[in-house]
Design a protein around this motif. Structure first.
Motif, PDB file in Angstrom:
ATOM      1  N   GLU A 205       0.824  -1.207   0.000  1.00 31.07           N
ATOM      2  CA  GLU A 205       0.000   0.000   0.000  1.00 31.07           C
ATOM      3  C   GLU A 205       0.859   1.257   0.000  1.00 31.07           C
ATOM      4  O   GLU A 205       0.483   2.266  -0.580  1.00 31.07           O
ATOM      5  N   LYS A 206       2.008   1.190   0.663  1.00 34.06           N
ATOM      6  CA  LYS A 206       2.870   2.360   0.789  1.00 34.06           C
ATOM      7  C   LYS A 206       4.311   1.963   0.518  1.00 34.06           C
ATOM      8  O   LYS A 206       4.785   0.913   0.972  1.00 34.06           O
ATOM      9  N   LEU A 207       5.014   2.807  -0.220  1.00 34.89           N
ATOM     10  CA  LEU A 207       6.432   2.595  -0.513  1.00 34.89           C
ATOM     11  C   LEU A 207       7.203   3.864  -0.187  1.00 34.89           C
ATOM     12  O   LEU A 207       6.799   4.961  -0.588  1.00 34.89           O
ATOM     13  N   THR A 208       8.315   3.717   0.540  1.00 28.70           N
ATOM     14  CA  THR A 208       9.200   4.834   0.856  1.00 28.70           C
ATOM     15  C   THR A 208      10.589   4.527   0.333  1.00 28.70           C
ATOM     16  O   THR A 208      11.141   3.456   0.612  1.00 28.70           O
ATOM     17  N   LEU A 209      11.156   5.454  -0.426  1.00 30.93           N
ATOM     18  CA  LEU A 209      12.521   5.320  -0.935  1.00 30.93           C
ATOM     19  C   LEU A 209      13.365   6.445  -0.362  1.00 30.93           C
ATOM     20  O   LEU A 209      12.964   7.611  -0.394  1.00 30.93           O
ATOM     21  N   ASN A 210      14.539   6.098   0.147  1.00 30.28           N
ATOM     22  CA  ASN A 210      15.444   7.085   0.733  1.00 30.28           C
ATOM     23  C   ASN A 210      16.867   6.820   0.241  1.00 30.28           C
ATOM     24  O   ASN A 210      17.502   5.851   0.655  1.00 30.28           O
ATOM     25  N   ARG A 211      17.327   7.681  -0.687  1.00 26.77           N
ATOM     26  CA  ARG A 211      18.675   7.563  -1.252  1.00 26.77           C
ATOM     27  C   ARG A 211      18.893   6.219  -1.943  1.00 26.77           C
ATOM     28  O   ARG A 211      19.988   5.672  -1.936  1.00 26.77           O
ATOM     29  N   VAL A 212      17.874   5.702  -2.545  1.00 24.28           N
ATOM     30  CA  VAL A 212      17.946   4.368  -3.137  1.00 24.28           C
ATOM     31  C   VAL A 212      18.489   4.458  -4.561  1.00 24.28           C
ATOM     32  O   VAL A 212      17.982   5.244  -5.374  1.00 24.28           O
ATOM     33  N   PRO A 213      19.513   3.661  -4.900  1.00 23.42           N
ATOM     34  CA  PRO A 213      20.024   3.655  -6.271  1.00 23.42           C
ATOM     35  C   PRO A 213      19.043   2.960  -7.211  1.00 23.42           C
ATOM     36  O   PRO A 213      18.694   1.797  -7.011  1.00 23.42           O
ATOM     37  N   LEU A 218      15.084  -0.706 -14.043  1.00 25.24           N
ATOM     38  CA  LEU A 218      14.110  -0.145 -13.102  1.00 25.24           C
ATOM     39  C   LEU A 218      14.282   1.361 -13.029  1.00 25.24           C
ATOM     40  O   LEU A 218      15.396   1.869 -12.925  1.00 25.24           O
ATOM     41  N   SER A 219      13.175   2.088 -13.068  1.00 25.97           N
ATOM     42  CA  SER A 219      13.205   3.546 -12.968  1.00 25.97           C
ATOM     43  C   SER A 219      12.135   3.995 -11.986  1.00 25.97           C
ATOM     44  O   SER A 219      11.240   3.227 -11.614  1.00 25.97           O
ATOM     45  N   LEU A 220      12.202   5.259 -11.576  1.00 26.45           N
ATOM     46  CA  LEU A 220      11.179   5.808 -10.697  1.00 26.45           C
ATOM     47  C   LEU A 220       9.814   5.832 -11.381  1.00 26.45           C
ATOM     48  O   LEU A 220       8.778   5.718 -10.725  1.00 26.45           O
ATOM     49  N   GLN A 221       9.808   5.976 -12.700  1.00 25.38           N
ATOM     50  CA  GLN A 221       8.543   5.928 -13.433  1.00 25.38           C
ATOM     51  C   GLN A 221       7.897   4.557 -13.306  1.00 25.38           C
ATOM     52  O   GLN A 221       6.694   4.438 -13.064  1.00 25.38           O
ATOM     53  N   HIS A 222       8.709   3.495 -13.455  1.00 22.00           N
ATOM     54  CA  HIS A 222       8.182   2.133 -13.315  1.00 22.00           C
ATOM     55  C   HIS A 222       7.603   1.914 -11.923  1.00 22.00           C
ATOM     56  O   HIS A 222       6.543   1.310 -11.764  1.00 22.00           O
ATOM     57  N   ARG A 237      18.037  11.489  -6.262  1.00 21.61           N
ATOM     58  CA  ARG A 237      18.720  12.440  -7.134  1.00 21.61           C
ATOM     59  C   ARG A 237      18.243  12.386  -8.574  1.00 21.61           C
ATOM     60  O   ARG A 237      18.324  13.380  -9.294  1.00 21.61           O
ATOM     61  N   ASN A 238      17.751  11.215  -9.004  1.00 26.84           N
ATOM     62  CA  ASN A 238      17.349  11.077 -10.404  1.00 26.84           C
ATOM     63  C   ASN A 238      15.870  11.364 -10.639  1.00 26.84           C
ATOM     64  O   ASN A 238      15.325  11.064 -11.701  1.00 26.84           O
ATOM     65  N   LEU A 239      15.198  11.980  -9.664  1.00 27.64           N
ATOM     66  CA  LEU A 239      13.786  12.320  -9.824  1.00 27.64           C
ATOM     67  C   LEU A 239      13.633  13.542 -10.726  1.00 27.64           C
ATOM     68  O   LEU A 239      14.306  14.546 -10.547  1.00 27.64           O
ATOM     69  N   GLY A 258      15.593  18.392  -5.726  1.00 23.58           N
ATOM     70  CA  GLY A 258      16.309  19.081  -6.794  1.00 23.58           C
ATOM     71  C   GLY A 258      15.419  19.575  -7.912  1.00 23.58           C
ATOM     72  O   GLY A 258      15.903  20.184  -8.875  1.00 23.58           O
ATOM     73  N   ILE A 259      14.118  19.343  -7.834  1.00 23.36           N
ATOM     74  CA  ILE A 259      13.185  19.856  -8.842  1.00 23.36           C
ATOM     75  C   ILE A 259      12.990  21.355  -8.635  1.00 23.36           C
ATOM     76  O   ILE A 259      12.784  21.815  -7.514  1.00 23.36           O
ATOM     77  N   THR A 260      13.024  22.115  -9.704  1.00 23.86           N
ATOM     78  CA  THR A 260      12.910  23.571  -9.606  1.00 23.86           C
ATOM     79  C   THR A 260      11.472  23.989  -9.381  1.00 23.86           C
ATOM     80  O   THR A 260      10.524  23.262  -9.724  1.00 23.86           O
ATOM     81  N   PHE A 261      11.285  25.191  -8.811  1.00 22.66           N
ATOM     82  CA  PHE A 261       9.943  25.720  -8.603  1.00 22.66           C
ATOM     83  C   PHE A 261       9.248  25.989  -9.943  1.00 22.66           C
ATOM     84  O   PHE A 261       8.027  25.902 -10.037  1.00 22.66           O
TER      85      PHE A 261
END
Length: 308
Positions: A205-213, A218-222, A237-239, A258-261
């Motif tokens: 139900e819930k997933l938390t990623l912290n500094r995960v390579p 596999l990508s954050l989109q997947h 960093r790759n978000l 790191g995403i800009t406003f």
């Protein structure tokens, strides 16, 4: 005065069950380690375990939560150096058990096992004593634990992990090195992340990623496209802001990203036009500000706040 031990294991099953019901929770859990038969008897008791937390780190920890107490089981494996990661096929395991109500009592070594069972098999046994509907939360620190497996064929690695761990409700994957923190993740680390995601994400139900390579196949989109209720991303960093458009989640938290406003503003405008109808809440946190957006579909209202 006699030193003879009470032949508990030799008693008939029905008598053993009656005695077990009079024992404290930590005594029952210790008893389940003695044999398959003992574990089966404990499982039949249907212990009132409200939830279970597992921390897969250098020294794995399993916490059984009851209504008035928690039983903490620590598992220690023998390693030649601190640089060596804990593996599920390690077979030199020592147990420490205590209750959370005894905060100032030191853990006592309860059981020593030198052969016959691996760390994964002991975790599997401990997880099996709770009933099937018990919610499990598991945290994997893949900088300290190797779940690339490597002891089975590639196609069987995911099933191997599923056999050890039950269905997991909340998954946390971290990558934090206590020793050599600046060392970059290697190929085995990426494989460990992929195995955990492939094995457990579908039922979470819930997933938390912290500094995960994250990389390779596999990508954050997947990950975000999975049907999750909540997704939290810390220091990924790759978000990219484009990844947010593909997420299939109800609640999303993004911190130190790191995403800009400017990119966030573009996302908010498209989101309010219905680009991501499933997303109900988005929280974006940075070093200097926190932005919380709530999209109420029924009333099409938008709440926006910034905290310096």
């Amino acid at each position: 005065m006699t030193n003879l031990r009470f032949p508990f294991l030799c008693l008939p099953n029905d008598l053993c069950s009656k005695i077990l019901k009079t024992m404290d929770p930590h005594e029952i859990i210790i008893y389940s380690l003695l044999s398959k038969k003992a574990c089966s008897m404990v499982k039949d008791l249907c212990l009132p375990i409200s939830s279970v937390q597992i921390k897969m780190e250098k020294r794995p920890v399993i916490v059984f939560h009851f209504s008035s107490t928690s039983i903490i089981v620590r598992l220690k494996v023998q390693k030649e150096s601190n640089d060596q990661k804990t593996r599920l096929d390690d077979d030199f395991v020592r147990f420490y058990v205590n209750e959370s109500t005894s905060l100032f009592r030191e853990d006592l070594p309860i059981y020593w096992w030198e052969h016959g069972k691996s760390l994964g098999e002991w975790i599997q046994r401990l997880c099996s004593i709770s009933h099937n509907k018990t919610p499990y939360d598991v945290e994997f620190n893949l900088a300290e634990v190797d779940l690339g497996v490597g002891i089975l064929e590639s196609c069987r690695e995911v099933q191997y992990l599923r056999n050890i761990f039950p269905k997991i409700r909340n998954i946390t994957i971290t990558y934090f090195r206590k020793f050599h923190p600046q060392e970059e993740p290697n190929e085995q680390d990426y494989l460990s992340v992929q195995n955990v995601v492939r094995a457990f994400l579908a039922n979470a139900e819930k997933l938390t990623l912290n500094r995960v390579p994250v990389g390779g196949n596999l990508s954050l989109q997947h990950i975000g496209m999975t049907n999750l209720k909540q997704l939290e991303l810390y220091h990924q960093r790759n978000l990219r802001v484009d990844d947010l458009f593909t997420f299939n989640v109800e609640i999303c938290l993004v911190a130190f990203h790191g995403i800009t406003f400017r990119d966030l503003n573009r996302f908010f405008k498209l989101w309010m036009k219905g680009s991501d109808p499933k997303l109900k809440e988005l929280i974006v946190c940075g070093i200097f500000a926190e932005i919380k957006i709530e999209n109420f579909v029924e009333t099409t209202r938008l709440a926006f706040s910034v905290f310096e």
